[in-house]
Design a protein around this motif. Structure first.
Motif, PDB file in Angstrom:
ATOM      1  N   ASN A 199       0.833  -1.197   0.000  1.00  0.00           N
ATOM      2  CA  ASN A 199       0.000   0.000   0.000  1.00  0.00           C
ATOM      3  C   ASN A 199       0.873   1.255   0.000  1.00  0.00           C
ATOM      4  N   LEU A 200       0.534   2.231  -0.848  1.00  0.00           N
ATOM      5  CA  LEU A 200       1.263   3.494  -0.899  1.00  0.00           C
ATOM      6  C   LEU A 200       0.439   4.618  -0.281  1.00  0.00           C
ATOM      7  N   LEU A 201      -0.693   4.951  -0.893  1.00  0.00           N
ATOM      8  CA  LEU A 201      -1.583   5.992  -0.376  1.00  0.00           C
ATOM      9  C   LEU A 201      -2.890   5.354   0.060  1.00  0.00           C
ATOM     10  N   ASN A 202      -3.450   5.879   1.162  1.00  0.00           N
ATOM     11  CA  ASN A 202      -4.736   5.401   1.642  1.00  0.00           C
ATOM     12  C   ASN A 202      -5.430   6.529   2.397  1.00  0.00           C
ATOM     13  N   LYS A 203      -6.550   6.237   3.026  1.00  0.00           N
ATOM     14  CA  LYS A 203      -7.316   7.290   3.703  1.00  0.00           C
ATOM     15  C   LYS A 203      -6.570   7.890   4.892  1.00  0.00           C
ATOM     16  N   GLU A 204      -5.515   7.245   5.349  1.00  0.00           N
ATOM     17  CA  GLU A 204      -4.735   7.773   6.469  1.00  0.00           C
ATOM     18  C   GLU A 204      -3.727   8.839   6.042  1.00  0.00           C
ATOM     19  N   ASN A 205      -3.219   8.752   4.788  1.00  0.00           N
ATOM     20  CA  ASN A 205      -2.164   9.683   4.386  1.00  0.00           C
ATOM     21  C   ASN A 205      -2.474  10.463   3.112  1.00  0.00           C
ATOM     22  N   ALA A 206      -3.709  10.353   2.611  1.00  0.00           N
ATOM     23  CA  ALA A 206      -4.101  11.095   1.403  1.00  0.00           C
ATOM     24  C   ALA A 206      -5.562  11.512   1.525  1.00  0.00           C
ATOM     25  N   SER A 207      -5.931  12.520   0.771  1.00  0.00           N
ATOM     26  CA  SER A 207      -7.284  13.051   0.857  1.00  0.00           C
ATOM     27  C   SER A 207      -8.267  12.308  -0.050  1.00  0.00           C
ATOM     28  N   LYS A 208      -7.957  12.217  -1.340  1.00  0.00           N
ATOM     29  CA  LYS A 208      -8.903  11.626  -2.283  1.00  0.00           C
ATOM     30  C   LYS A 208      -8.255  10.628  -3.229  1.00  0.00           C
ATOM     31  N   MET A 209      -7.124  10.072  -2.825  1.00  0.00           N
ATOM     32  CA  MET A 209      -6.442   9.099  -3.672  1.00  0.00           C
ATOM     33  C   MET A 209      -6.067   7.889  -2.841  1.00  0.00           C
ATOM     34  N   HIS A 210      -5.938   6.765  -3.514  1.00  0.00           N
ATOM     35  CA  HIS A 210      -5.261   5.628  -2.910  1.00  0.00           C
ATOM     36  C   HIS A 210      -4.442   4.953  -3.992  1.00  0.00           C
ATOM     37  N   SER A 211      -3.385   4.295  -3.581  1.00  0.00           N
ATOM     38  CA  SER A 211      -2.488   3.684  -4.553  1.00  0.00           C
ATOM     39  C   SER A 211      -1.733   2.538  -3.910  1.00  0.00           C
ATOM     40  N   GLY A 212      -1.109   1.756  -4.769  1.00  0.00           N
ATOM     41  CA  GLY A 212      -0.326   0.637  -4.288  1.00  0.00           C
ATOM     42  C   GLY A 212       0.685   0.195  -5.316  1.00  0.00           C
ATOM     43  N   PHE A 213       1.586  -0.648  -4.865  1.00  0.00           N
ATOM     44  CA  PHE A 213       2.633  -1.238  -5.685  1.00  0.00           C
ATOM     45  C   PHE A 213       2.329  -2.730  -5.757  1.00  0.00           C
ATOM     46  N   VAL A 214       2.175  -3.262  -6.955  1.00  0.00           N
ATOM     47  CA  VAL A 214       1.761  -4.650  -7.130  1.00  0.00           C
ATOM     48  C   VAL A 214       2.838  -5.423  -7.879  1.00  0.00           C
ATOM     49  N   THR A 215       3.114  -6.630  -7.413  1.00  0.00           N
ATOM     50  CA  THR A 215       4.032  -7.548  -8.078  1.00  0.00           C
ATOM     51  C   THR A 215       3.254  -8.798  -8.466  1.00  0.00           C
TER      52      THR A 215
END
Length: 110
Positions: A24-40
């Motif tokens: 997990n990169l961005l989520n509701k704890e550290n971003a306002s309206k985005m979420h993101s992740g790194f997938v392998t």
């Protein structure tokens, strides 16, 4: 522009590339309206068909190659490619290669 929803601060995050499937990169704890992740994805793996609902998404391939299936169409992707999935579009990422596929996804809330 100041964020009025919560007290967010700028930060730098190192991607944990330990061979796990998802980081997990961005989520509701550290971003306002985005979420993101790194997938392998290992050879033969998929992320699974899904939709981001009313949100839109970009996928940035950082290593390997495979396919993005979106809206019923499969498109080949390789390192350096960016895929876009509009709202309400069922999509999947497929590693149909012999090597690892790594990508970052970013979902922006509508």
């Amino acid at each position: 522009m100041e964020n009025t929803q919560k007290n967010l601060l700028p930060f730098v995050l190192k991607i944990n590339d330990d061979g796990g499937k998802y980081f997990n990169l961005l989520n509701k704890e550290n971003a306002s309206k985005m979420h993101s992740g790194f997938v392998t994805l290992k050879p033969g793996e998929t992320v699974g068909s899904h939709t981001t609902g009313k949100n839109e998404e970009i996928i940035v391939v950082v290593e390997g190659s495979g396919e993005i299936e979106a809206g019923g169409v499969k498109r080949p992707v390789t390192k350096g490619d960016i895929g876009y999935n509009p709202p309400d579009t069922e999509h999947n990422v497929i590693n149909n290669s012999d090597s690892v596929l790594k990508y970052i996804f970013v979902v922006s809330e509508a």
